[in-house]
Design a protein around this motif. Structure first.
Motif, PDB file in Angstrom:
ATOM      1  N   ALA A 477       0.987  -1.784   0.095  1.00 35.38           N
ATOM      2  CA  ALA A 477      -0.253  -0.190   0.043  1.00 35.38           C
ATOM      3  C   ALA A 477       0.692   1.333  -0.228  1.00 35.38           C
ATOM      4  O   ALA A 477       0.737   2.499  -0.966  1.00 35.38           O
ATOM      5  N   ASP A 478       2.010   1.557   0.865  1.00 31.91           N
ATOM      6  CA  ASP A 478       2.896   2.228   1.081  1.00 31.91           C
ATOM      7  C   ASP A 478       3.638   2.850  -0.588  1.00 31.91           C
ATOM      8  O   ASP A 478       3.257   3.877  -0.986  1.00 31.91           O
ATOM      9  N   ALA A 479       4.029   1.561  -0.781  1.00 33.01           N
ATOM     10  CA  ALA A 479       4.851   1.263  -2.656  1.00 33.01           C
ATOM     11  C   ALA A 479       3.595   2.335  -3.180  1.00 33.01           C
ATOM     12  O   ALA A 479       3.900   3.017  -4.795  1.00 33.01           O
ATOM     13  N   SER A 480       2.108   1.867  -3.444  1.00 31.64           N
ATOM     14  CA  SER A 480       1.286   2.049  -4.212  1.00 31.64           C
ATOM     15  C   SER A 480       0.935   4.240  -4.145  1.00 31.64           C
ATOM     16  O   SER A 480       0.974   4.577  -5.474  1.00 31.64           O
ATOM     17  N   TYR A 481       0.876   4.145  -2.555  1.00 31.47           N
ATOM     18  CA  TYR A 481       1.390   6.012  -2.423  1.00 31.47           C
ATOM     19  C   TYR A 481       2.166   6.402  -3.175  1.00 31.47           C
ATOM     20  O   TYR A 481       2.247   7.446  -3.382  1.00 31.47           O
ATOM     21  N   LEU A 482       3.289   6.092  -3.037  1.00 30.10           N
ATOM     22  CA  LEU A 482       4.573   6.402  -2.641  1.00 30.10           C
ATOM     23  C   LEU A 482       4.543   6.966  -4.801  1.00 30.10           C
ATOM     24  O   LEU A 482       5.336   7.223  -5.775  1.00 30.10           O
TER      25      LEU A 482
END
Length: 540
Positions: A477-482
């Motif tokens: 999820a963090d990778a998607s946001y970034l």
């Protein structure tokens, strides 16, 4: 249905528009706030607002696959950039440097101290001083507040544009005056363009002067900036097809003979000043304790003066070829390197052999790449950049034992090197669950000091293989946001929150991330901003 590919220029405009809308949402929260008329450009945007804008822009560019996300190159360009920023007029300001995956020769500065250098520009530079000269010029735009001034000027031009449009309407009111309307509109646009060009030329010269000073302060050749601009101008003279033959760098950074002359003159002055400085250290051991505070365990202060690495291939040249390969077609580039190495003796350099090895590895010929790198390492034993490339080649060719052994030794010697850690983790994840646990433990501390999606994806894969699906889901999820995909990130977090096996701490972490993302997602939906993960601009 897959979207049709867009040109780099269109994709960049899309990224900037999305970022501008995201920034505008934060900048307009308080409609009653009035600008401080006494501080001009600095009052138009706060440092935090500028940084938020730049961060949003970078994430949108990542969503469009426009950024070269490579740990080694990221460290190199930021080490170089921050060395220059530390010697600029505003060393305490925020700066961030990244490489754009675009063959066009250009570079640009964005609000918040974000400075982008196109891969095409890096590839055509001939020395690190030339590359540093371009980056110093962009740093000059930041330190001289040119972006804020440009925004301020655009606000002043808005009434002019309104008058132009009114003039076009009036001209079109008469019978048969269609061409007149177009003429008035074109004339007004021409007037605004001329104002913009004059403003740009003034800023370019100012950025040159600030940049050359930064370049000199950082120990680079002050002549490099003028030399690079002159070479670009020579390129323009050779072409005969009008604007199409003009590098984009010259279209956005107009060069004149007077500007080059001014740059050379300032460089000459700085070089003369450098010659007056002592060539040796002025630190006298006997006087040190009387003039400075003592440093524990340091008996000889001259030991703190590093001499730098000697011998071996030039790091800049290796990184230039790495940029060429990582931003291009590996198969075509392997032919480019192979043919030139076979037929052109002047091409037989360590950096070109390194580029050839990278192209071979990335096109699925790791065994041949390993042979190329082993030959290089005989001449340059212990070179870390070449050793990392060899470990990657081993891994690609299925020599996993050799790859793990080399990665382990490299990680022991440089435990905080991100390029080594990522490569080592990828090799470990290909093994069993215990290896994946080791990879996850190695990568977890890196998450506290990075905004690179590749690090989060690597940690997610390691956690997944280590049978920790919750940590893996959070990292994905963090990778998607970034990567500029906030809607995907939100959906992933919501699905995680429904898991029955969450403990208190995991649930608290996920809820906190949802709380952080909610205002951004709501604002994007309100404004119907189209993103890669929400192309309609509405709810998914």
């Amino acid at each position: 249905m897959r979207m049709a590919p867009r040109s780099p220029t269109v994709r960049l405009l899309t990224a900037l528009v999305c970022a501008a809308l995201s920034f505008g949402a934060g900048a307009q929260e308080d409609p009653t706030r009035l600008p401080d008329l006494g501080s001009s450009a600095n009052a138009l945007i706060s440092p935090q607002e500028a940084q938020d804008y730049g961060t949003a822009m970078l994430r949108q560019m990542r969503a469009l696959d426009m950024v070269v996300d490579d740990a080694m190159l990221d460290d190199y360009i930021n080490d170089l950039g921050h060395r220059l920023a530390a010697n600029s007029a505003k060393p305490k300001d925020h700066f961030s440097f990244f490489i754009v995956k675009d063959p066009v020769i250009n570079a640009f500065a964005a609000p918040g101290g974000f400075i982008a250098v196109n891969s095409g520009l890096i590839v055509i530079t001939r020395s690190e001083s030339e590359l540093a000269g371009v980056i110093s010029h962009e740093i000059g735009h930041i330190t001289q507040n040119h972006l804020e001034r440009a925004f301020e000027a655009s606000k002043k031009d808005a009434p002019l544009l309104a008058l132009v449009l009114l003039g076009a309407i009036a001209a079109g009111a008469g019978a048969g005056a269609g061409d007149g309307a177009a003429a008035v509109l074109a004339g007004g646009q021409g007037l605004m363009m001329q104002r913009q060009i004059n403003f740009t030329r003034k800023d370019e010269v100012e950025a040159d002067r600030a940049g050359i000073q930064t370049l000199s302060n950082s120990g680079y050749d002050p002549n490099a900036m003028a030399g690079f601009f002159e070479r670009m101008q020579d390129t323009m003279r050779v072409g005969s097809g009008g604007d199409r033959d003009v590098p984009e760098f010259l279209q956005t950074h107009p060069v004149t003979l007077s500007r080059i002359s001014d740059a050379k003159s300032r460089a000459g002055t700085l070089i003369a000043q450098q010659k007056l400085k002592p060539a040796h250290t002025t630190l006298v051991k006997d006087q040190w304790e009387k003039s400075t505070a003592p440093i524990i365990y340091v008996k000889d202060p001259t030991a703190l003066l590093g001499t730098g690495a000697k011998g071996g291939p030039d790091t800049y040249e290796l990184m230039r070829e790495r940029v060429r390969v990582l931003s291009g077609d590996a198969l075509q580039l392997s032919s480019y390197y192979g043919d030139n190495l076979a037929h052109d003796k002047s091409f037989d350099t360590p950096s070109n052999h390194y580029g050839y090895a990278l192209a071979l590895t990335r096109s699925g010929r790791g065994a041949k790449a390993a042979d190329e790198l082993q030959a290089l390492l005989k001449n340059y034993p212990g070179n870390q950049i070449l050793q990392i490339a060899l470990a990657d080649a081993y891994e690609q060719s299925g020599q996993r034992g050799a790859a793990l052994s080399l990665y382990a030794e490299l990680n022991r010697l440089s435990p905080h090197n991100r390029a080594i850690a990522l490569g080592y983790a990828e090799a470990l994840v290909a093994g069993n669950a215990d290896d994946a646990v080791q990879a996850a433990n190695m990568l977890r501390p890196m998450l506290d000091d990075t905004d690179e999606p590749s690090v989060y994806r690597a940690y997610a894969r390691a956690s997944e293989k280590a049978r920790d699906p919750v940590r893996a889901g959070e990292a994905y999820a963090d990778a998607s946001y970034l990567s500029g995909r906030p809607f995907d990130a939100m959906e992933q977090l919501k699905r995680l929150l429904k898991r029955p096996d969450l403990d208190y701490y995991a649930r608290a972490r996920i809820q906190a991330r949802i709380t952080e993302l909610t205002p951004l997602v709501m604002e994007l939906r309100k404004r119907r901003v189209q993103t890669e993960d929400n192309p309609s601009g509405r709810d998914q």
